[in-house]
Design a protein around this motif. Structure first.
Motif, PDB file in Angstrom:
ATOM      1  N   SER A  22      37.146 -59.113   3.192  1.00 18.51           N
ATOM      2  CA  SER A  22      37.481 -60.153   3.767  1.00 18.51           C
ATOM      3  C   SER A  22      38.353 -61.171   3.088  1.00 18.51           C
ATOM      4  CB  SER A  22      36.323 -60.915   4.566  1.00 18.51           C
ATOM      5  OG  SER A  22      36.808 -62.098   5.227  1.00 18.51           O
ATOM      6  N   ASP A  23      38.084 -61.316   1.893  1.00 16.16           N
ATOM      7  CA  ASP A  23      38.929 -62.094   0.829  1.00 16.16           C
ATOM      8  C   ASP A  23      40.034 -61.535   0.550  1.00 16.16           C
ATOM      9  OD1 ASP A  23      36.905 -64.246   0.546  1.00 16.16           O
ATOM     10  OD2 ASP A  23      35.916 -63.156  -0.896  1.00 16.16           O
ATOM     11  N   LEU A  52      41.603 -59.119   2.533  1.00 21.11           N
ATOM     12  CA  LEU A  52      42.552 -59.106   3.757  1.00 21.11           C
ATOM     13  C   LEU A  52      43.218 -60.614   3.829  1.00 21.11           C
ATOM     14  CD1 LEU A  52      43.424 -57.834   6.536  1.00 21.11           C
ATOM     15  CD2 LEU A  52      41.212 -58.843   7.532  1.00 21.11           C
ATOM     16  N   LYS A  53      42.605 -61.434   3.611  1.00 19.60           N
ATOM     17  CA  LYS A  53      42.804 -63.008   3.771  1.00 19.60           C
ATOM     18  C   LYS A  53      44.128 -63.026   2.860  1.00 19.60           C
ATOM     19  CE  LYS A  53      41.524 -67.577   4.531  1.00 19.60           C
ATOM     20  NZ  LYS A  53      40.283 -68.587   4.662  1.00 19.60           N
ATOM     21  N   ARG A 113      32.791 -56.321  10.778  1.00 16.35           N
ATOM     22  CA  ARG A 113      33.140 -56.918   9.368  1.00 16.35           C
ATOM     23  C   ARG A 113      34.733 -56.770   9.516  1.00 16.35           C
ATOM     24  NH1 ARG A 113      31.281 -53.212   4.826  1.00 16.35           N
ATOM     25  NH2 ARG A 113      29.362 -53.186   6.059  1.00 16.35           N
ATOM     26  N   VAL A 114      35.463 -55.922  10.031  1.00 13.46           N
ATOM     27  CA  VAL A 114      36.956 -55.758  10.242  1.00 13.46           C
ATOM     28  C   VAL A 114      37.458 -56.856  11.308  1.00 13.46           C
ATOM     29  CG1 VAL A 114      38.903 -54.448  10.620  1.00 13.46           C
ATOM     30  CG2 VAL A 114      37.124 -53.484   9.293  1.00 13.46           C
ATOM     31  N   GLU A 163      35.811 -59.507  12.402  1.00 13.51           N
ATOM     32  CA  GLU A 163      35.229 -60.478  12.053  1.00 13.51           C
ATOM     33  C   GLU A 163      36.171 -61.318  10.854  1.00 13.51           C
ATOM     34  OE1 GLU A 163      30.504 -60.315  13.027  1.00 13.51           O
ATOM     35  OE2 GLU A 163      30.910 -59.922  11.175  1.00 13.51           O
ATOM     36  N   ALA A 164      36.483 -60.564   9.802  1.00 10.67           N
ATOM     37  CA  ALA A 164      37.522 -60.756   8.814  1.00 10.67           C
ATOM     38  C   ALA A 164      38.643 -61.296   9.455  1.00 10.67           C
ATOM     39  CB  ALA A 164      37.650 -59.626   7.853  1.00 10.67           C
ATOM     40  N   CYS A 165      39.170 -60.531  10.455  1.00  7.86           N
ATOM     41  CA  CYS A 165      40.652 -60.897  11.266  1.00  7.86           C
ATOM     42  C   CYS A 165      40.487 -62.208  11.564  1.00  7.86           C
ATOM     43  CB  CYS A 165      41.075 -59.766  12.026  1.00  7.86           C
ATOM     44  SG  CYS A 165      41.424 -58.094  11.652  1.00  7.86           S
ATOM     45  N   THR A 218      38.454 -64.820  10.702  1.00 11.22           N
ATOM     46  CA  THR A 218      38.322 -65.609   9.705  1.00 11.22           C
ATOM     47  C   THR A 218      39.721 -65.798   9.143  1.00 11.22           C
ATOM     48  OG1 THR A 218      36.294 -64.946   9.228  1.00 11.22           O
ATOM     49  CG2 THR A 218      37.568 -66.096   7.380  1.00 11.22           C
ATOM     50  N   ALA A 219      40.703 -64.794   9.170  1.00 11.17           N
ATOM     51  CA  ALA A 219      41.910 -64.823   8.470  1.00 11.17           C
ATOM     52  C   ALA A 219      43.164 -65.461   9.534  1.00 11.17           C
ATOM     53  CB  ALA A 219      42.402 -63.342   8.154  1.00 11.17           C
ATOM     54  N   TYR A 259      43.599 -58.749  15.999  1.00 10.90           N
ATOM     55  CA  TYR A 259      43.237 -57.465  15.928  1.00 10.90           C
ATOM     56  C   TYR A 259      43.285 -56.280  17.019  1.00 10.90           C
ATOM     57  CZ  TYR A 259      38.881 -54.194  15.140  1.00 10.90           C
ATOM     58  OH  TYR A 259      38.153 -53.111  15.225  1.00 10.90           O
TER      59      TYR A 259
END
Length: 371
Positions: free
Chosen positions: A64-65, A67-68, A88-89, A91-93, A95-96, A100
């Motif tokens: 996640s970090d 990706l951000k 996780r993918v 969700e990371a998107c 957050t960023a 998606y």
């Protein structure tokens, strides 16, 4: 960003999107050298986009970090199989603050993506799962012809790839994961049970493709369509292998799982995949998709619409990528303004599909029968 950008589907999406100017296209995956190699190849083919390679692994605890830090506006996830993957993918998107799209065909992954809906809306991003042949294209076709029915009773559709068409190991693993295992289907207005790669049958796809063996396959549409088309009584989907001995071999493998002699064939994916490659030169590079809709027309008379798509000269593997390409272009242009998390339903039209498909030589035709 195309996650899995040098894979079987990712490279085809990259081929299309690299023709756009004024965008930066990040080809990401575990193997940065493969990503760099594809960047060079696309440059040589006259890419107009700015191309970059990025090393990114979804199993990395700091995914996640990372990706951000790369800060994409849109991520297209092609890194299957999606069976057993968590969120996780996407969700990371969220957050960023990144849109998606994925090509998932796993029932639970696609159908449950809506659990991220509020979070996606709060962060003003669009999260789309299943932007592939199913449910992306299948629902687009049904939506197009739905207006011709006063009531839609039956949806029966199938996919028949050519044996010579390129396939990836992840796709084989996804198929093996549910071979012989039970899953629910909607028949005669109620939920019942069938088994993956069982109930073999033959279907005629027309003169170009011919008759192909099929079997029951688990896809998100089997759960999504009874709700989307609320008066439908039956929803059935099958797919198959072109070579009869390979197809019927899969049926036998399913039977061995059902009687308990094998627990799960997915653990043998590498062996089975490499064994199937030995027969790659047999069969054809022609495949297709067929959707049959039955119900009553506007005069309340019985009506059947049969839509058949054909892909020759090995272009079949492009079909699962077209939904994602269409949505990506609509997001890039600003035409698509929706936010939230949802399966790929009702997000593009059949005319938009044709615009992308015609350059590849993918075509379809429709037969309407009354009475």
């Amino acid at each position: 960003m195309i996650l899995g950008g040098y894979g079987n589907f990712g490279k085809r999406i990259a081929e299309s999107l690299c023709k756009l100017s004024n965008i930066t296209l990040l080809l990401a995956g575990r193997n940065s050298s493969k990503a760099e190699q594809l960047c060079r190849a696309l440059h040589q083919q006259g890419a107009r986009a700015t191309l970059q390679a990025a090393a990114l692994d979804i199993s990395d605890p700091f995914f996640s970090d990372r990706l951000k830090a790369l800060s994409p506006d849109l991520l297209i996830h092609t890194g299957g199989p999606f069976q057993g993957q968590d969120y996780r993918v996407p969700e990371a998107c969220i957050t960023a603050g990144c849109h998606y799209i994925d090509l998932a065909d796993d029932r639970r992954f696609v159908c449950d993506i809506k659990t991220l809906d509020q979070s996606a809306k709060d962060n003003n991003v669009l999260i789309v799962s299943g932007a592939s042949s199913v449910p992306g294209l299948s629902s687009t076709v049904i939506d197009h012809y739905r207006e011709q029915f006063t009531s839609l009773d039956d949806i029966d559709f199938a996919i028949a790839p050519g044996n010579q068409a390129e396939r990836g190991e992840a796709t084989v693993r996804a198929i093996l994961s549910y071979t012989g295992h039970p899953f629910p289907i909607f028949q005669k207005g109620q939920w019942t049970q069938t088994y993956g790669w069982m109930s073999p049958s033959k279907r005629d796809f027309g003169p170009t493709i011919g008759k192909r063996w099929l079997a029951d396959i688990d896809i998100p549409d089997l759960e999504l369509f009874p709700e989307r088309y609320s008066l439908v009584n039956n929803v059935r989907f099958q797919a198959g292998l072109e070579l009869p001995f390979l197809h019927l071999g899969m049926v036998l493998m399913a039977w061995l799982v059902r009687i308990g002699l094998v627990k799960n064939w997915a653990s043998m994916t590498k062996t089975i995949f490499h064994s199937s490659e030995l027969f790659k030169r047999l069969g054809t590079d022609t495949g297709g998709m067929q959707i049959q809709l039955s119900g009553t027309d506007k005069n309340h008379q019985p009506q059947t619409v049969l839509w058949t798509l054909c892909a020759e000269k090995g272009v079949g593997p492009y079909i699962p990528t077209l939904s994602a390409i269409i949505l990506a272009k609509k997001l890039i242009s600003g035409e698509l303004q929706e936010t939230g998390a949802k399966p790929c339903l009702g997000l593009y039209t059949l005319r938009e599909f044709d615009r992308e498909a015609k350059g590849l030589g993918i075509y379809h035709h429709t037969e309407v029968k009354h009475g």
